[in-house]
Structures are given as C-alpha cells and as structure tokens.
Scaffold this motif. Sequence first.
Motif, short mmCIF file in Angstrom:
data_model
loop_
_atom_site.label_atom_id
_atom_site.label_comp_id
_atom_site.label_asym_id
_atom_site.label_seq_id
_atom_site.Cartn_x
_atom_site.Cartn_y
_atom_site.Cartn_z
N TRP A 65 0.62 -0.87 -0.02
CA TRP A 65 0.20 -0.14 -0.20
C TRP A 65 0.66 0.95 -0.17
O TRP A 65 0.98 2.57 -0.77
N ARG A 79 2.50 1.50 -3.50
CA ARG A 79 1.58 2.42 -4.68
C ARG A 79 0.62 3.67 -4.03
O ARG A 79 1.19 4.56 -5.21
N PRO A 119 -3.76 4.16 -4.67
CA PRO A 119 -5.12 3.03 -4.22
C PRO A 119 -6.26 3.99 -3.54
O PRO A 119 -5.54 5.16 -2.52
N ARG A 127 -10.15 3.73 -3.46
CA ARG A 127 -11.39 3.74 -3.79
C ARG A 127 -11.97 2.18 -2.82
O ARG A 127 -13.20 2.64 -1.51
N VAL A 128 -10.81 1.54 -1.80
CA VAL A 128 -11.28 0.30 -1.43
C VAL A 128 -10.55 0.81 0.49
O VAL A 128 -9.66 0.96 0.52
N GLY A 178 -8.35 4.33 0.26
CA GLY A 178 -7.21 2.59 -0.44
C GLY A 178 -6.60 1.42 0.81
O GLY A 178 -6.06 0.73 0.52
N GLN A 225 -6.98 -2.17 0.24
CA GLN A 225 -6.40 -2.80 -0.91
C GLN A 225 -6.04 -3.82 -0.99
O GLN A 225 -6.14 -5.36 -1.70
N ASP A 243 -6.32 -7.21 -2.99
CA ASP A 243 -5.21 -7.90 -3.47
C ASP A 243 -5.10 -9.55 -3.12
O ASP A 243 -5.51 -10.15 -4.23
#
Lengths: 328, 169
Positions: A28, A31, A43, A45-46, A50, A53, A57
């Motif tokens: 995380w 990214r 990221p 959204r999740v 994020g 995320q 995944d």
Amino acid sequence: MLEFMTILIIKTLVAFIVAILIVAYSTWIERKVLGHVQLRHGPLRVGFHGLLQPIADGVKGFFKEELIPDNADKPLFVLAPIISMGAAVTLVVLIPFGDKVTIMGREITLYLTDLDVGVLLILGISTIGSYGGILGGWSSGNKYGVIGGMRGAAQMISYELSLALALIAVVMVSGSLSLVDIVNSQTGLWNIVKQPVAFVLFIICGLAEINRTPFDMPEAEAELACGFNVEYSSMKFALFFMAEYCHMFVFAALVTTFFLGGWHGPIIDGPHWFFLKTFFMIFFCVWERSTFPRLRYDQVMSFGWKILLPIGLLNILLTGLWMLIFNI
Amino acid sequence: MELVFLLICGGLAVISSLLVIFARSTLHSALWMVFSFFMVAVIYVLLHAQFLAMLQIIIYAGAIMMFIIFAVMMLNLRQERDAKVNTRISKVVGVGALIVLFLELMLVSLGQNLNAIQGPITDTLVATYGRVAVISNFLFADYLLPFEVVSILLTAGVIGAVVLAKRVK
C-alpha cells in the motif's frame, strides 16, 4: 519448560503476524508513495484512502485461476515460490525488534533468537532464498523466464560478495556476529557515523539483492516481460510478490539494526524507534524506485565487480588500520 | 530428542545424495545436492558447530551450487540424454573389480586394531606423539574402513566424470 515454550510460540506468532501485516501494507505504501510522486492519488476506492486494498488484493489472488505451463518442470515450478517466501519469512526470526521488557512479572526479550552467528545466517538464508527466483524462471519453460533466472543468479553472486564485505566492516567495529550485540554496541554513536562507506555499500548491494528498481534485472518489465515470474499466476505469483516485499522489510530492518542503532534513539529506547527507522527505510526504498531508472545489465555487472568490490575491500583495510592505530 | 533429529537429517542427507546420482535431469541432481548440503549443515548444528554449519550453507549450498546451477542453465542441459553406451564388457570388468575390492576391504577390517595410540586424545598425548601422528592414527587405524570407502568413491567419481565427458562426440 512449558512456560518457555508458550512464550516462544506467542512471540513467534506475534512476529510473524506483524511481519505479514507490514508486508501487506508496504504494498500500500509503495503504491501510495509512487502515486503521489507521479502526481496521482494511488489506490483510493477500497476503504479510507485505499487502506483495505492489500486485503482485497490477497482475496483476489486466492480466487484467480492457477496455470501451470505444459512444458514447465512441475515440481520445481510449485517449489520455487515456496522457497522464495519461506526464506524471506525465516529472516524475520533473526531481527531484534527491541530489548528486554517486563510483562506480567516476566522478562521477555523482543527478539526471537540471539544467535552468535546471526550475520552469517542472514547471508546464508538470503542466498537460499534467491534460488526461488532462479528456479522459478528456469522451471517455467519460457525463454524470458530463463533469462530472468540467469540474470538473478549472476546478480546474486556478484552483489552478495560486496554485501558481505560491507558487513565485515560493521562486524569489525562492533566486535560480534550477533545482531543483538551489534545493536548494543551502537549505544550513543550509531554505525552510520563510524562506517559511512559500509552504509552506502550495504544500501546499494542490499537493493541489488532484493531486486529493487535500479537493479531489478531478473524481472525488467521493459526487456523481459516480467522475467522470472512471467508464467506465474494466482497465489503462486502472489507468493513471489509477498517474498519481494518481505525482503524489503527485512532489508529495512537490517539497515536499522546494522547502521541506524536498532531500538536506540533519543529520549526513550524501545521498539518504537526500531519501527520508525524501519518504515523510513521502506519509504526510502520506494522513493529511490521512483527516482532512478533501471540500469543496463552489463552496467550492473561491471559496477558490482569493478567498483563496489574494490571499495568494500579498501574499506575493510582502512577500518583495520584505523582500529590498529587508535587501538580500539 | 537430538538422536531423532540426527537420524532424520542423516537419513535425508543420505537419500538426497543418492538422488543426486539417480536424478535424470542435471538441474534436479544439482538441487538435491543443495538439499544434501543443507542437511549436513543441520547435522553440524546438532554437533554444536554453528559456525561450520553457516559456512557450509554460505559456501557450499550458496556460492558453489549457485555457480553450478548457473553453468547448468547456461549449457541448457534440459533434455534428458539417454545413456546408450556398450556396457557389456564394462559390466563384467566392473563386477570383477567390485569383488576384488570387497575382498580387499575385508583385509582392511583386519587392520583395525593396529592403532598405536589408545584411548581419548589428550594434551599429553598430542605432546608425546605430535598432531600429525594422532590424526594419522585416526585416519589409518581407527577409521580405516570409511577412509578406504571414501577413496573408492572418489576414484569412481573421477572415472565416471571422464566417461560421461567422453560420450559426447
């Protein structure tokens, strides 16, 4: 005996879970930091920014289809990611997170084991771990995979030497091969001050050993279409991926242990300093990835053999002379 | 407890060394060799020789085997070659030589009570006889049989390497 075993099992579980969580969340961090460096969000959204995320995944990895190529060497193809991940997790055992603490009247050490050959075991296990990538590339029966695996082997042999030379200088200054003793010898003055050359050497060679970007020869997306893991899918690919991030965590923790004073720090010593420094090093790994382009393969080799190796030897010589003259 | 570990690791070491010889693919036999080295390292740990164990892993299982695997991958020995050599004469000669060697080994076992030095090695013993004498006593009297077996194995290995290298024309 029973009490000892219980404490050991609990400590192992805690260390393992902490390591896996850090591994999951360094994806995380990677990214997110890469995103912000490139003026994106990463990221989002999740979960909050994020944060869920990595879990999403992981779930996705479990439900993907498993593919084994027809001309693959099947037992090795299955074994390779296991070797990679197994060696990476084993290294966590050796990391000293903190000194003794007293919990419920018992004195508990915040490290799993304090071997008197700790430094050597790290070198040994990291070599064994690199077999994972090499065999993965070879066994998938794909030419990109084979080239990636061979590059991995060559790079491993070349940079392990300079890495060991950098560590020898640290061991000379600290006077011990045990990681806990090395941390204890840095009370007051960290090894980064005593051994700046070894520090830079260790960072460069360590990045090469864990295949981070300026040295990610075995997987070089642009040249080898992901190299050694090109044929892997689903959880086997995820294992390679996790092994890589686990190596990054171990690398960060080892830099902290060898050069940045481990759990020592201003005001109160303790594991919080260890984790702070480790996370800074993980951030550093991501930072340099977004800064440096990949080197050419022949440049990597000549850099390792013609520049790093002589510097490492010279550093040991100078350290020895310095210790001899000042009688340390 | 230690005995159980020793038996397991020793057994695995022996089995994997056999698999080094019998594996059909060159890379597989190289990997069995890595595993065998690893098990030997565990035996060193059981003997409280941690430093030796680490060196075993770093140098043998790590560096040397990495070079061997690199060479195997470079040569691309993926195809399993069928051994089609005329073996009839060599089988007869081989069995004959084996019988002779076996008889010789029987003789060797007679020489086991030749040792000049009795009892455990102490400092005074070393002072009287010297280190070389003590080692040679071990090698050529106490452990004569294993010593001879190892020397036969090494000779067989050398001859085997020559035969295998000659076959490719």
